[in-house]
Design an enzyme around this catalytic site. Sequence first.
Site, PDB file in Angstrom:
ATOM      1  N   ASP A   1      76.452  35.596  -1.825  1.00 14.93           N
ATOM      2  CA  ASP A   1      76.703  36.913  -2.697  1.00 14.93           C
ATOM      3  C   ASP A   1      76.205  37.532  -1.616  1.00 14.93           C
ATOM      4  O   ASP A   1      75.286  37.289  -0.754  1.00 14.93           O
ATOM      5  CB  ASP A   1      75.142  36.051  -3.438  1.00 14.93           C
ATOM      6  CG  ASP A   1      74.675  37.452  -4.475  1.00 14.93           C
ATOM      7  OD1 ASP A   1      75.165  36.695  -5.644  1.00 14.93           O
ATOM      8  OD2 ASP A   1      73.740  38.165  -4.011  1.00 14.93           O
TER       9      ASP A   1
ATOM     10  N   ASN B   1      77.076  49.620  -4.507  1.00 12.42           N
ATOM     11  CA  ASN B   1      77.506  50.021  -6.435  1.00 12.42           C
ATOM     12  C   ASN B   1      77.063  51.615  -6.859  1.00 12.42           C
ATOM     13  O   ASN B   1      77.695  52.759  -6.061  1.00 12.42           O
ATOM     14  CB  ASN B   1      77.312  49.352  -7.364  1.00 12.42           C
ATOM     15  CG  ASN B   1      78.644  48.494  -7.129  1.00 12.42           C
ATOM     16  OD1 ASN B   1      79.874  48.764  -6.375  1.00 12.42           O
ATOM     17  ND2 ASN B   1      78.083  47.461  -7.942  1.00 12.42           N
TER      18      ASN B   1
ATOM     19  N   HIS C   1      81.160  52.151  -7.842  1.00 17.47           N
ATOM     20  CA  HIS C   1      81.602  51.403  -7.852  1.00 17.47           C
ATOM     21  C   HIS C   1      82.958  50.954  -7.439  1.00 17.47           C
ATOM     22  O   HIS C   1      83.697  49.618  -7.229  1.00 17.47           O
ATOM     23  CB  HIS C   1      82.202  51.031  -9.475  1.00 17.47           C
ATOM     24  CG  HIS C   1      80.817  50.999 -10.148  1.00 17.47           C
ATOM     25  ND1 HIS C   1      80.432  49.470 -10.599  1.00 17.47           N
ATOM     26  CD2 HIS C   1      80.098  51.586 -10.747  1.00 17.47           C
ATOM     27  CE1 HIS C   1      78.717  49.404 -11.560  1.00 17.47           C
ATOM     28  NE2 HIS C   1      78.281  50.946 -11.540  1.00 17.47           N
TER      29      HIS C   1
ATOM     30  N   ASP D   1      83.869  47.434  -4.993  1.00 20.00           N
ATOM     31  CA  ASP D   1      85.504  47.274  -4.923  1.00 20.00           C
ATOM     32  C   ASP D   1      85.846  46.370  -3.466  1.00 20.00           C
ATOM     33  O   ASP D   1      86.194  45.103  -3.431  1.00 20.00           O
ATOM     34  CB  ASP D   1      85.854  47.132  -6.236  1.00 20.00           C
ATOM     35  CG  ASP D   1      85.776  47.093  -7.908  1.00 20.00           C
ATOM     36  OD1 ASP D   1      84.864  46.298  -7.559  1.00 20.00           O
ATOM     37  OD2 ASP D   1      86.748  47.595  -8.642  1.00 20.00           O
TER      38      ASP D   1
ATOM     39  N   GLU E   1      79.418  39.572  -7.914  1.00 19.71           N
ATOM     40  CA  GLU E   1      79.151  39.491  -6.245  1.00 19.71           C
ATOM     41  C   GLU E   1      79.345  38.210  -5.526  1.00 19.71           C
ATOM     42  O   GLU E   1      79.021  38.252  -4.388  1.00 19.71           O
ATOM     43  CB  GLU E   1      78.476  40.510  -5.621  1.00 19.71           C
ATOM     44  CG  GLU E   1      77.221  39.971  -5.645  1.00 19.71           C
ATOM     45  CD  GLU E   1      76.914  40.645  -7.325  1.00 19.71           C
ATOM     46  OE1 GLU E   1      75.167  40.520  -7.629  1.00 19.71           O
ATOM     47  OE2 GLU E   1      77.257  41.022  -8.461  1.00 19.71           O
TER      48      GLU E   1
END
Length: 334
Positions: A203, A211, A216, A220, A246
Amino acid sequence: MDEHLNHAPCGYLTLADDGTILTINQTLLNLLGYDINELRGKHINCMMTVSSRSFFQLYFFPLIQLQGTVEEMYLPLQPKGENPLPFLLNALRKVTEKGTATHCMFTLMKRRREYEQSILEIKREMEEQNRIKEEMITELELLQRQLEHKQQELVEMNSRLKVLAETDGLTGLKNRRSFQESLSLNMSLCQESSLPLSLLLLDVDHFKNINDTFGHLTGDKVLQVLALLLKESTKEDDVVARYGGEEFAVILPNADQPQALQVGEKIRSLAEASYSTSPWFTVSIGAVTMSLEDTVTSLQSKADRALYSSKRNGRNRVTHFDFLHRSTDPNSLK
């Protein structure tokens, strides 16, 4: 050939797509007065009258290719040294793993007069159709090419759809559904072969902050960078997937506990050093090695508990499930 079929009360043979006789039963051989070696491997034209050959090429082959079946077609056959015999032909084209064959059943017509009128009509039609025979053949060849093209397009489309159904669009890794199938398969194979298997769940630490701080699109980018790191850190037989959000998962066939921890630490350290290509980020990793009693569900649950332990104990570390309940955790690496 089956003995019952060989001596059935009707004639029987099979044809290749080019008209070559593949098999023929003794009943039909007896009716026509041939020996099997005179017909097997030869074109079916050798047992037909001149008019039957044209009719067969003009009607039978196009119908069997397009529809796969022909029912009650009148067809005279030429016995060896005798007058033609009238038959009714029923045929079925079958495609199997061994190839394509047309199965033909010939029933001798004992009351020919009932069909004489239809024979004359067919003959007239044949004379007319012979004139346009080449046009029909050309059209059929064109349709065949178009069909083959469409079939190839369908195969390619199905292949693309399969890849899309199994792939995460953002990272190019396997998606959750494909991961579940791969985990079940690899567990079964390793259990049957008495080989080890390990699972890593990881994770991105504080991903929400990334973010919120960078946006965002940057988030990504972090996931894409991590996906590349996972591919670089694993072998060809390993399975790397985006588990969700994630979270990522790595299936390690033939990997025991030390090997799982080694791979996990490699991933962790590469992520920690990836600030040159994306915002600095770290990952927490939970590892588990399959035991004899493990199921797909229990293995994932253990990996998830190990991942939670890594996050609870400061993040940016690797924790193996086997050491969760020990007072010291030498295999929890940072």
